[in-house]
Design a protein around this motif. Sequence first.
Motif, short mmCIF file in Angstrom:
data_model
loop_
_atom_site.label_atom_id
_atom_site.label_comp_id
_atom_site.label_asym_id
_atom_site.label_seq_id
_atom_site.Cartn_x
_atom_site.Cartn_y
_atom_site.Cartn_z
N ASN A 179 13.75 31.35 149.97
CA ASN A 179 14.47 32.42 150.63
C ASN A 179 16.11 32.15 150.42
N ARG A 180 16.64 32.93 150.83
CA ARG A 180 18.13 32.95 150.65
C ARG A 180 18.52 32.21 151.80
N THR A 181 19.73 31.40 151.43
CA THR A 181 20.24 30.52 152.46
C THR A 181 20.80 31.40 153.62
N GLY A 182 20.22 30.92 154.84
CA GLY A 182 20.56 31.57 155.90
C GLY A 182 19.65 32.53 156.50
N GLN A 183 18.76 32.92 155.61
CA GLN A 183 17.54 33.92 155.87
C GLN A 183 16.37 32.88 156.34
N ALA A 184 15.40 33.60 157.02
CA ALA A 184 14.08 33.08 157.33
C ALA A 184 13.14 32.49 156.42
N ALA A 185 12.77 31.41 156.25
CA ALA A 185 11.97 31.21 155.19
C ALA A 185 10.74 31.83 155.07
N ALA A 186 10.39 31.98 153.92
CA ALA A 186 9.04 33.03 153.50
C ALA A 186 8.09 32.36 153.50
N LEU A 187 6.96 33.07 154.30
CA LEU A 187 5.54 32.61 154.84
C LEU A 187 4.51 33.21 153.85
N THR A 188 5.07 34.04 152.78
CA THR A 188 4.01 34.73 151.87
C THR A 188 5.05 34.67 150.39
N ALA A 189 4.24 35.13 149.33
CA ALA A 189 5.07 35.37 148.16
C ALA A 189 5.87 36.63 148.27
N ALA A 190 5.25 37.42 148.87
CA ALA A 190 5.76 38.90 148.86
C ALA A 190 7.15 38.82 149.76
N GLU A 191 7.28 38.01 150.74
CA GLU A 191 8.44 37.72 151.59
C GLU A 191 9.50 36.88 150.76
N ALA A 192 8.99 36.19 149.86
CA ALA A 192 10.10 35.34 149.09
C ALA A 192 10.57 36.39 148.10
N GLU A 193 9.55 37.15 147.40
CA GLU A 193 10.35 38.30 146.49
C GLU A 193 10.93 39.29 146.93
N ALA A 194 11.02 39.67 148.29
CA ALA A 194 11.82 40.53 148.83
C ALA A 194 13.36 39.88 148.83
N GLN A 195 13.26 38.66 148.97
CA GLN A 195 14.75 37.94 149.02
C GLN A 195 15.25 37.54 147.64
N LEU A 196 14.53 37.10 146.88
CA LEU A 196 14.88 36.40 145.64
C LEU A 196 14.52 37.17 144.24
N ALA A 197 13.86 38.38 144.39
CA ALA A 197 13.69 39.43 143.44
C ALA A 197 13.47 38.68 141.85
N GLU A 198 14.56 39.39 141.07
CA GLU A 198 14.25 38.96 139.58
C GLU A 198 14.90 37.66 139.57
N SER A 199 15.46 36.80 140.39
CA SER A 199 16.05 35.55 139.82
C SER A 199 14.65 34.71 139.66
N VAL A 200 13.68 35.14 140.18
CA VAL A 200 12.10 34.30 139.88
C VAL A 200 11.46 35.00 139.04
N GLU A 201 10.84 34.24 137.97
CA GLU A 201 10.00 34.83 136.92
C GLU A 201 8.61 34.74 137.41
#
Length: 297
Positions: A145-167
């Motif tokens: 997750n982006r610092t200061g935002q809620a921790a991701a509980l699914t990969a989809a939640e993580a992708e909504a925050q981190l997007a293209e920075s992750v392969e």
Amino acid sequence: MTTSYDCTEAEQRAAGLEHAQRAIRDHKCVVFPTDTVYGIAADAFSPLAVTLLLASKGRSRKMPPPVLIPRLNALDGLATDVPAEARRLAEAFWPGGLTLILHAQPSLDWDLGETKGTVALRIPADDVAQDLLTLTGPLAVSSANRTGQAAALTAAEAEAQLAESVEVYLEGGPRPAEGADALPSTIVDATAVPLRVVRQGAISLERLREVVPSVLGAGEEPEAVEDVAAAAEAAGPAEPAVVPAETAEPALVPEPAVSAEPAVHPEPVETVAPAVHPEPVETGAPVERPSTGAGTA
């Protein structure tokens, strides 16, 4: 371009792990499930990859990521001067929700940030995480997750925050597992004895003390009476004074000493987990790491 894999399906899981391994080798970041929340990972031995991980989260080098390892025997390869008490805790609670801060091996060619010569290590109790770590070796990991935002509980939640920075995104379903609390790992400073809890989490202080009774809780100090008792034991038994029976005074029983309240040391701001989704260390909850001595960066 990012790619997502459903790790609940055997074929996609195998393909996703293979792709994630290649991405790690190419100094890229991947997202995967752990036993707490989802983590973003990079090659711990690639300064470029670690820099990308920190940039993805919006963190500085003052918040170095911990390192997840696949098995217990990796402990001595990454840490030095491991106290026997820390080793007992690792044997009792790994894989699981315990992170140990230890002195890093000085010969290691890595750059995790401003670690003050330490490394935070953990083995996660998650099948997908274990499979990935077995393929890649030690990974620098922070919460996805982006610092200061809620921790991701699914990969989809993580992708909504981190997007293209992750392969690569490895989706393994909600984490933690249904019915489990989203607790961070318990962090123990094992750079000195007695060991000290610097963040309470999944493993309670009572459980830690079942294995190592001398572990200090956050903000606790060793009792002065324990120091006196230890000094007396080291000095050996004193010779008893000989008093004539007819002149012996009755023994005086001293009033019990009033123990001082232990000093309360506020935890550094960076060690405070978010109220709704506490950020675990294995997934990057920042912790003020202890200095290993004068001159240590």
